[in-house]
Design a protein around this motif. Structure first.
Motif, PDB file in Angstrom:
ATOM      1  N   LEU A 168       0.890  -1.156  -0.124  1.00 41.54           N
ATOM      2  CA  LEU A 168       0.007   0.123  -0.008  1.00 41.54           C
ATOM      3  C   LEU A 168       0.743   1.228   0.058  1.00 41.54           C
ATOM      4  N   ALA A 169       2.033   1.303   0.846  1.00 41.72           N
ATOM      5  CA  ALA A 169       2.769   2.396   0.852  1.00 41.72           C
ATOM      6  C   ALA A 169       3.534   2.802  -0.602  1.00 41.72           C
ATOM      7  N   LEU A 170       3.668   1.825  -1.238  1.00 37.18           N
ATOM      8  CA  LEU A 170       4.211   1.899  -2.740  1.00 37.18           C
ATOM      9  C   LEU A 170       3.272   1.633  -3.841  1.00 37.18           C
ATOM     10  N   ARG A 171       1.976   1.826  -3.519  1.00 32.95           N
ATOM     11  CA  ARG A 171       0.870   1.773  -4.284  1.00 32.95           C
ATOM     12  C   ARG A 171       0.850   0.681  -5.085  1.00 32.95           C
ATOM     13  N   LEU A 172       0.939  -0.535  -4.922  1.00 32.95           N
ATOM     14  CA  LEU A 172       0.799  -1.857  -5.329  1.00 32.95           C
ATOM     15  C   LEU A 172      -0.323  -2.495  -5.027  1.00 32.95           C
TER      16      LEU A 172
END
Length: 251
Positions: A168-172
């Motif tokens: 989530l932090a890296l938008r995956l």
């Protein structure tokens, strides 16, 4: 702003707002056609979204080309996450998992076992014997930490988020080969490979290096469970089905 269009049971796009408006004015799109953009709860007719952009009386045969058919399951258009993105997400998750792992180690006597190991080494005891004793003393903590890691990945990746906190932090997000949310069983199968990698201490090698040469940037665990890791969070994707009140689009 990016706008999605539905056609013949498939989603197309996203397209730039001005491009959609141009197609609407030229008659390439109908005011009754359904569209969606980030922030809408559901699909809406173009006449509601862009009331000022009315189509010309007759379609312009020399206007923009028709929307190209793009099957929703086509892998050609998936935005696969790369090696370093996924490795970065793994590092973040590793840091997150250190907290419960340290609690488990402390609760199950891991710190005492570590102090005992240091005492043995300083006292000149046989290194192999000392390490074997330490491994036996911390076996319960190690198994429990592995179980926590397995459940962490399995439930997060099968959830509505489709991602662990690191992803989530890296938008995956994790999907099946059709770009849809994976089931709990598929998530479990995917992470069994990860668990085996952890047992043998080969997580980065076994699970991630294959990303650099496989066609769809899949690690060994992805290949085993038929999953992809894609750019963009699940919350950024358009709804699967329009409301149906305007009929001929089923995106």
């Amino acid at each position: 702003m990016e706008v999605w269009i539905g056609r013949n049971g498939e989603r197309h796009g996203p397209y730039q707002e001005e491009q959609v408006k141009e197609w609407l004015r030229s008659g390439q799109l109908s005011p009754d056609d359904l569209a969606w953009y980030d922030g809408l709860a559901d699909w809406r007719p173009l006449s509601m979204l862009f009331p000022q952009d009315k189509p010309a009386p007759a379609p312009n045969p020399y206007g923009p080309p028709p929307l190209q058919t793009r099957p929703a399951s086509s892998t050609t258009y998936f935005d696969y996450a790369g090696f370093w993105q996924r490795f970065g997400a793994w590092v973040i998750d590793l840091i997150v998992l250190m907290i419960p792992s340290m609690i488990v180690v402390y609760a199950l006597g891991g710190m005492d076992a570590y102090k005992h190991l240091l005492d043995q080494i300083q006292g000149g005891a046989d290194m192999a014997t000392s390490l074997r004793d330490y491994a036996k003393a911390t076996e319960g903590a190690s198994v429990t930490s592995l179980a926590i890691t397995f459940l962490y990945y399995m439930f997060f990746e099968a959830s509505k988020l489709q991602a662990t906190p690191g992803k989530l932090a890296l938008r995956l997000r994790v999907t099946d080969v059709h770009g849809q949310r994976i089931t709990l069983g598929r998530s479990a199968a995917r992470n069994i490979v990860r668990l085996l990698g952890a047992v043998f201490g080969l997580i980065p090698i076994v699970c991630y290096l294959a990303i650099t040469w496989t066609q769809h940037k899949q690690g060994l665990h992805d290949l085993w469970a038929s999953t992809y890791v894609l750019n963009g969070t699940a919350q950024e994707q358009p709804p699967r089905q329009p409301s149906g009140e305007h009929g001929h689009f089923n995106a």
